[in-house]
Design a protein around this motif. Structure first.
Motif, PDB file in Angstrom:
ATOM      1  N   LEU A  16      -1.260  -3.697  54.413  1.00 28.65           N
ATOM      2  CA  LEU A  16      -2.543  -3.010  54.586  1.00 28.65           C
ATOM      3  C   LEU A  16      -2.705  -1.853  53.600  1.00 28.65           C
ATOM      4  CD1 LEU A  16      -2.862  -3.011  58.477  1.00 28.65           C
ATOM      5  CD2 LEU A  16      -4.318  -4.235  56.844  1.00 28.65           C
ATOM      6  N   VAL A  17      -1.619  -1.110  53.369  1.00 29.09           N
ATOM      7  CA  VAL A  17      -1.676  -0.013  52.389  1.00 29.09           C
ATOM      8  C   VAL A  17      -1.971  -0.584  51.003  1.00 29.09           C
ATOM      9  CG1 VAL A  17      -0.282   1.733  51.195  1.00 29.09           C
ATOM     10  CG2 VAL A  17      -0.239   1.583  53.698  1.00 29.09           C
ATOM     11  N   PHE A  18      -1.320  -1.687  50.659  1.00 32.41           N
ATOM     12  CA  PHE A  18      -1.564  -2.351  49.374  1.00 32.41           C
ATOM     13  C   PHE A  18      -3.016  -2.814  49.255  1.00 32.41           C
ATOM     14  CE2 PHE A  18      -1.785  -6.436  47.110  1.00 32.41           C
ATOM     15  CZ  PHE A  18      -1.332  -6.069  45.856  1.00 32.41           C
ATOM     16  N   LEU A  19      -3.562  -3.364  50.349  1.00 31.22           N
ATOM     17  CA  LEU A  19      -4.904  -3.944  50.313  1.00 31.22           C
ATOM     18  C   LEU A  19      -6.023  -2.915  50.428  1.00 31.22           C
ATOM     19  CD1 LEU A  19      -4.371  -7.084  52.574  1.00 31.22           C
ATOM     20  CD2 LEU A  19      -4.693  -7.035  50.090  1.00 31.22           C
ATOM     21  N   PHE A  20      -5.724  -1.730  50.945  1.00 22.39           N
ATOM     22  CA  PHE A  20      -6.778  -0.757  51.230  1.00 22.39           C
ATOM     23  C   PHE A  20      -7.703  -0.493  50.043  1.00 22.39           C
ATOM     24  CE2 PHE A  20      -8.672   3.401  51.750  1.00 22.39           C
ATOM     25  CZ  PHE A  20      -9.233   3.290  53.012  1.00 22.39           C
ATOM     26  N   PRO A  21      -7.164  -0.105  48.867  1.00 26.09           N
ATOM     27  CA  PRO A  21      -8.084   0.167  47.756  1.00 26.09           C
ATOM     28  C   PRO A  21      -8.833  -1.077  47.277  1.00 26.09           C
ATOM     29  CG  PRO A  21      -5.808   0.300  47.005  1.00 26.09           C
ATOM     30  CD  PRO A  21      -5.769   0.137  48.494  1.00 26.09           C
ATOM     31  N   LEU A  22      -8.199  -2.243  47.409  1.00 23.98           N
ATOM     32  CA  LEU A  22      -8.861  -3.480  46.979  1.00 23.98           C
ATOM     33  C   LEU A  22      -9.995  -3.860  47.918  1.00 23.98           C
ATOM     34  CD1 LEU A  22      -5.660  -5.546  46.102  1.00 23.98           C
ATOM     35  CD2 LEU A  22      -7.222  -4.455  44.491  1.00 23.98           C
ATOM     36  N   ALA A  23      -9.795  -3.646  49.209  1.00 20.52           N
ATOM     37  CA  ALA A  23     -10.774  -4.099  50.200  1.00 20.52           C
ATOM     38  C   ALA A  23     -11.926  -3.122  50.405  1.00 20.52           C
ATOM     39  CB  ALA A  23     -10.075  -4.355  51.540  1.00 20.52           C
ATOM     40  N   TYR A  24     -11.673  -1.825  50.326  1.00 20.50           N
ATOM     41  CA  TYR A  24     -12.691  -0.852  50.732  1.00 20.50           C
ATOM     42  C   TYR A  24     -13.408  -0.184  49.570  1.00 20.50           C
ATOM     43  CZ  TYR A  24     -10.831  -1.661  55.330  1.00 20.50           C
ATOM     44  OH  TYR A  24     -10.449  -2.273  56.500  1.00 20.50           O
ATOM     45  N   SER A  25     -12.916  -0.376  48.348  1.00 21.05           N
ATOM     46  CA  SER A  25     -13.618   0.182  47.188  1.00 21.05           C
ATOM     47  C   SER A  25     -14.863  -0.666  46.906  1.00 21.05           C
ATOM     48  CB  SER A  25     -12.692   0.207  45.973  1.00 21.05           C
ATOM     49  OG  SER A  25     -12.273  -1.096  45.651  1.00 21.05           O
ATOM     50  N   PRO A  26     -15.833  -0.118  46.176  1.00 19.33           N
ATOM     51  CA  PRO A  26     -17.098  -0.844  45.963  1.00 19.33           C
ATOM     52  C   PRO A  26     -16.972  -1.988  44.958  1.00 19.33           C
ATOM     53  CG  PRO A  26     -17.171   1.277  44.867  1.00 19.33           C
ATOM     54  CD  PRO A  26     -15.869   1.226  45.621  1.00 19.33           C
ATOM     55  N   GLY A  27     -16.393  -3.091  45.408  1.00 23.33           N
ATOM     56  CA  GLY A  27     -16.276  -4.281  44.570  1.00 23.33           C
ATOM     57  C   GLY A  27     -17.449  -5.220  44.752  1.00 23.33           C
ATOM     58  N   PRO A  28     -17.433  -6.348  44.055  1.00 27.15           N
ATOM     59  CA  PRO A  28     -18.563  -7.291  44.118  1.00 27.15           C
ATOM     60  C   PRO A  28     -18.890  -7.790  45.529  1.00 27.15           C
ATOM     61  CG  PRO A  28     -17.126  -7.842  42.284  1.00 27.15           C
ATOM     62  CD  PRO A  28     -16.446  -6.754  43.063  1.00 27.15           C
ATOM     63  N   GLY A  29     -17.880  -8.165  46.308  1.00 27.83           N
ATOM     64  CA  GLY A  29     -18.139  -8.656  47.663  1.00 27.83           C
ATOM     65  C   GLY A  29     -18.749  -7.588  48.542  1.00 27.83           C
ATOM     66  N   ASN A  30     -18.198  -6.379  48.482  1.00 26.69           N
ATOM     67  CA  ASN A  30     -18.741  -5.281  49.284  1.00 26.69           C
ATOM     68  C   ASN A  30     -20.185  -4.972  48.898  1.00 26.69           C
ATOM     69  OD1 ASN A  30     -16.422  -4.872  50.809  1.00 26.69           O
ATOM     70  ND2 ASN A  30     -15.547  -3.455  49.329  1.00 26.69           N
ATOM     71  N   MET A  31     -20.462  -4.944  47.600  1.00 25.25           N
ATOM     72  CA  MET A  31     -21.826  -4.652  47.151  1.00 25.25           C
ATOM     73  C   MET A  31     -22.796  -5.762  47.569  1.00 25.25           C
ATOM     74  SD  MET A  31     -21.902  -1.678  45.740  1.00 25.25           S
ATOM     75  CE  MET A  31     -20.886  -1.307  47.161  1.00 25.25           C
ATOM     76  N   PHE A  32     -22.321  -7.001  47.517  1.00 28.26           N
ATOM     77  CA  PHE A  32     -23.153  -8.132  47.927  1.00 28.26           C
ATOM     78  C   PHE A  32     -23.577  -7.973  49.389  1.00 28.26           C
ATOM     79  CE2 PHE A  32     -23.382 -12.340  49.938  1.00 28.26           C
ATOM     80  CZ  PHE A  32     -24.389 -12.935  49.187  1.00 28.26           C
ATOM     81  N   PHE A  33     -22.610  -7.681  50.269  1.00 29.61           N
ATOM     82  CA  PHE A  33     -22.936  -7.572  51.692  1.00 29.61           C
ATOM     83  C   PHE A  33     -23.660  -6.271  52.016  1.00 29.61           C
ATOM     84  CE2 PHE A  33     -19.982 -11.113  51.965  1.00 29.61           C
ATOM     85  CZ  PHE A  33     -20.708 -11.957  52.789  1.00 29.61           C
ATOM     86  N   ALA A  34     -23.402  -5.204  51.275  1.00 31.31           N
ATOM     87  CA  ALA A  34     -24.172  -3.967  51.476  1.00 31.31           C
ATOM     88  C   ALA A  34     -25.640  -4.205  51.131  1.00 31.31           C
ATOM     89  CB  ALA A  34     -23.595  -2.834  50.624  1.00 31.31           C
ATOM     90  N   ALA A  35     -25.883  -4.925  50.030  1.00 32.23           N
ATOM     91  CA  ALA A  35     -27.262  -5.230  49.637  1.00 32.23           C
ATOM     92  C   ALA A  35     -27.956  -6.099  50.677  1.00 32.23           C
ATOM     93  CB  ALA A  35     -27.281  -5.925  48.274  1.00 32.23           C
TER      94      ALA A  35
END
Length: 198
Positions: free
Chosen positions: A9-28
């Protein structure tokens, strides 16, 4: 097992919660259509995530060389697909029926994951760090890694969707609906270019 999951989870935290393409797609999508209208696409994305992650972990999907034609085809196809979704949002109207036409469904979520080569890179990176340590059997490691990765991503996407929904509530009046469509269509187009060139 608890320490293994915490380290993952510590390893994945920055990958999962930073504003990447998937996150921006679902935020939009959340901003334009609300959380409930994104649930089918979110489910599709994460069912595909679980399956692809498990298949890669089990060695049933060969690694894709970033310099290969397959990787380029995935990148191009994924970018074109997200541009098409951006177009759907840009031309969506203001009525509830027209808004549903612009929202994304289960298969859109599946396609977003399957055509996103960056997802494969992250999964391979995750297995390179955690695939050979921690739990006793390979099957147990693959199951735990796949489940933790998928559920962590799901939580991140839901949080970004909720944030987008909160922002979108401010602009969901009839007067702002068209402008919001265009703004988030541009965001999705940016996601497409991020997938292609980032």
């Amino acid at each position: 097992m608890t320490l293994f999951v915490l380290a993952l989870l510590v390893f994945l935290f920055p990958l999962a919660y930073s504003p990447g393409p998937g996150n921006m797609f679902f935020a939009a999508l959340g901003a334009r259509f609300g959380v409930s209208a994104t649930l089918a696409a979110n489910a599709g994305y994460h069912v595909a995530t679980l399956l692809v992650t498990a298949l890669i972990g089990a060695g049933l999907v060969s690694l894709i060389d970033p310099d290969s034609a397959v990787f380029f085809a995935l990148k191009t196809g994924g970018s074109i697909y997200v541009l098409w979704l951006a177009w759907k949002m840009a031309v969506a109207g203001r009525s509830a029926a027209e808004m549903r036409v612009g929202s994304a469904g289960f298969l859109d979520g599946v396609m977003l994951l399957v055509l996103n080569p960056k997802a494969y890179v992250i999964i391979v990176l995750m297995y390179s760090q955690f695939g050979g340590v921690g739990l006793a059997s390979t099957g147990e490691r693959v199951a735990v890694i796949s489940l933790v990765f998928t559920l962590n991503n799901l939580l991140a996407f839901l949080l970004w969707t909720l944030a987008g929904d909160g922002l979108g509530r401010v602009f969901r009046s009839e007067a702002g609906a068209r402008r919001l469509n265009l703004v988030f269509a541009v965001v999705l187009a940016g996601v497409a270019f991020w997938m292609m060139f980032g």
